[in-house]
Scaffold this active site. Structure first.
Site, mmCIF file in Angstrom:
data_model
loop_
_atom_site.group_PDB
_atom_site.id
_atom_site.type_symbol
_atom_site.label_atom_id
_atom_site.label_comp_id
_atom_site.label_asym_id
_atom_site.label_seq_id
_atom_site.Cartn_x
_atom_site.Cartn_y
_atom_site.Cartn_z
ATOM 1 C CB THR A 62 56.104 61.443 24.159
ATOM 2 O OG1 THR A 62 55.005 60.547 24.071
ATOM 3 C CG2 THR A 62 55.786 62.793 23.542
ATOM 4 C CG ASP A 63 56.541 55.192 25.193
ATOM 5 O OD1 ASP A 63 57.536 55.155 25.955
ATOM 6 O OD2 ASP A 63 55.642 54.330 25.211
ATOM 7 C CG LEU A 64 60.993 57.637 19.969
ATOM 8 C CD1 LEU A 64 61.969 58.687 19.453
ATOM 9 C CD2 LEU A 64 60.487 56.757 18.821
#
Length: 297
Positions: free
Chosen positions: A86-88
């Site tokens: 979810t936070d690449l």
């Protein structure tokens, strides 16, 4: 706290030998004044920091290929475990080594002298990377419709409030690969409607069935079945920021000398609007952008 203290030794034992080399390795943990401290391996700079110190100059396409392969392997491993990062983003991808070499930057103005430091750009000696920051990682659930991902790498289904799952990671990877090829973030914006308009400028119109499914917070971005743009733009500067963006194919071909066709085709699969049509990480690893290179060897 006592539960955590019991959990970490078991976690270390469980993960030993199972995590792919592209995921950061958990080395140890300790309790300091009733705070759990986690020890990871020592790594080099993030891709973002490297780009920044390199005056936001692009990476060679072969380096983009190797970084992309490792990133997809990491995400495919996570998705197999039913986990979504979810936070690449480039800040969360670290080079393993600090070492780099300087090479002439042939894309610069030819009038510049080789004695001028701006004539050269840095290239990492090693393509090895590690994905970090699993603090926002979550298991797949049915009710995932809250906002995730850093703005520039946020998928359209997240902005529209349609709910999200594994494909939101894949969209982020597509944005990251474009950034490595160009040196700059694909969607440089801080506002939702402008962000969606930039997507349409680069990738074409958003599907009507997705716009119809926008939640009550995002439905204000839609008017008469289409994106409310440029009518709903916050300013003329916003309209100009969108208009100056090229189509995806043109953007890639401005920066890539070879393998441009394969890369464009891969990106079109990673950046499909409808998450159900988007390539999975495993499917992307089988793409010709990666496999053709192996066949030549």
């Amino acid at each position: 706290m006592e539960c955590l203290k019991k959990f970490f030794p078991e976690l270390l034992a469980m993960l030993n030998g199972f995590i792919p080399c592209s995921c950061v390795q958990l080395r140890n943990w300790f309790d300091y004044r009733n705070h759990i401290c986690i020890v990871f391996e020592k790594l080099g700079p993030s891709l973002y920091d490297f780009l920044k110190k390199n005056n936001y100059r692009s990476f060679p396409i072969d380096l983009v290929r190797e970084i992309g392969r490792q990133l997809l392997e990491c995400v495919a491993f996570m998705h197999d475990l039913r986990l979504i990062h979810t936070d690449l983003k480039p800040e969360n991808i670290l080079l393993v080594s600090h070492d780099y070499i300087k090479v002439p930057d042939y894309n610069k103005n030819s009038s510049r002298s080789p004695k001028d430091s701006s004539y050269f750009k840095r290239i990492p000696k090693s393509s090895a990377i590690k994905v970090i920051d699993f603090g926002s990682t979550t298991y797949e659930r049915q009710d995932q419709n809250y906002i995730v991902s850093t703005r520039h790498y946020r998928a359209p289904e997240v902005i529209l409030g349609m709910g999200w799952t594994y494909p939101c990671d894949v969209w982020s990877i597509g944005c990251i690969l474009v950034e490595l090829c160009t040196g700059e973030a694909l969607f440089q914006t801080h506002e939702n409607l402008e962000h969606l308009a930039m997507m349409e400028r680069v990738l074409g119109p958003l599907p009507q069935h997705m716009l119809k499914r926008a939640d009550r917070h995002a439905e204000k971005y839609v008017r008469r079945g289409r994106l409310d743009w440029p009518e709903g733009a916050a300013s003329r500067e916003s309209i100009r920021a969108v208009q100056k963006l090229p189509r995806l194919q043109n953007l890639v071909m401005q920066h890539v000398d070879h393998s441009a066709g394969d890369l464009i085709h891969l990106l079109q699969g990673l950046l499909r609007y409808d998450p159900s049509d988007r390539l999975s990480a495993r499917e992307a690893l089988r793409h010709s952008f990666f496999t053709k290179d192996n066949l030549r060897r």
